[in-house]
Scaffold this motif. Structure first.
Motif, mmCIF file in Angstrom:
data_model
loop_
_atom_site.group_PDB
_atom_site.id
_atom_site.type_symbol
_atom_site.label_atom_id
_atom_site.label_comp_id
_atom_site.label_asym_id
_atom_site.label_seq_id
_atom_site.Cartn_x
_atom_site.Cartn_y
_atom_site.Cartn_z
ATOM 1 N N ARG A 1 0.812 -1.223 0.000
ATOM 2 C CA ARG A 1 0.000 0.000 0.000
ATOM 3 C C ARG A 1 0.845 1.273 0.000
ATOM 4 O O ARG A 1 0.334 2.347 -0.281
ATOM 5 N N TYR A 2 2.134 1.165 0.333
ATOM 6 C CA TYR A 2 2.989 2.349 0.365
ATOM 7 C C TYR A 2 3.897 2.461 -0.857
ATOM 8 O O TYR A 2 4.745 3.346 -0.920
ATOM 9 N N TYR B 1 -1.458 12.624 0.408
ATOM 10 C CA TYR B 1 -2.093 11.390 0.883
ATOM 11 C C TYR B 1 -2.905 11.539 2.163
ATOM 12 O O TYR B 1 -3.593 10.610 2.568
ATOM 13 N N ASP C 1 -4.379 11.293 5.643
ATOM 14 C CA ASP C 1 -4.239 10.350 6.754
ATOM 15 C C ASP C 1 -3.564 9.041 6.347
ATOM 16 O O ASP C 1 -3.123 8.284 7.193
ATOM 17 N N GLU C 2 -3.501 8.774 5.060
ATOM 18 C CA GLU C 2 -2.923 7.521 4.564
ATOM 19 C C GLU C 2 -1.408 7.608 4.353
ATOM 20 O O GLU C 2 -0.802 6.677 3.847
#
Length: 167
Positions: free
Chosen positions: A4-5, A33, A35-36
């Motif tokens: 995901r990163y 991005y 909060d992600e």
């Protein structure tokens, strides 16, 4: 690649090529991005790696057992084993399949929607049925008490009396 990163690491690598500092890079990632965004420490770590010449944006391979054994194959094995004998315990299934007890428990609970009741694994479908209605003796008793107490107030009401026998 399901990391995901990964996209953020690519952005960090781009910022390094533009000679942005680690702080500036983290600020830009927060803007993009929200909060992600990955943690400040991770941004600084990846920034340093790319600045030192690293090209690959993927995580390094890690030694040891894979993170999960909850594969489709293992889920099917657990399902077949449960269907063959519903009285097996989680420990017995784990030993039989050469899996960790927690892995078997998670497969039963999350993948197969089953739960353990009285040392037997039963389908979660049973939990959808309404529970049988329990009798409430307290409410029945209190109704009877109220009826009798109103009766004691009236003189015309006949209540049986207890007789004490003398010896």
């Amino acid at each position: 690649m399901s990391d995901r990163y990964l996209e953020q690491r690519i952005s960090i690598k781009f910022c390094v090529k533009l000679n942005k500092s680690a702080s500036e890079t983290h600020h830009l990632l927060k803007e993009a991005y929200g909060d992600e965004v990955m943690s400040r420490a991770r941004v600084f770590d990846w920034h340093k790696r790319f600045k030192e010449g690293r090209e690959d944006v993927r995580d390094d391979a890690r030694s040891g057992r894979p993170v999960t054994h909850r594969t489709d194959e293992n889920i099917q094995k657990v399902k077949d084993l449960v269907c063959s004998n519903r009285q097996l315990t989680v420990r017995m299934m784990a030993e039989e399949l050469n899996l960790d007890k927690e892995t078997v428990r998670l497969i039963l609970k999350e993948n197969l929607n089953m739960r353990k009741v009285s040392a037997k694994v039963i389908s979660g479908i049973l939990t959808d049925e309404p529970k049988p209605r329990k009798l409430d003796f307290r409410s029945d008793l209190s109704k009877e008490t109220r009826k009798n107490s109103s009766c004691t107030r009236r003189k015309d009401c006949h209540m049986p009396q207890l007789k004490v026998q003398e010896e």
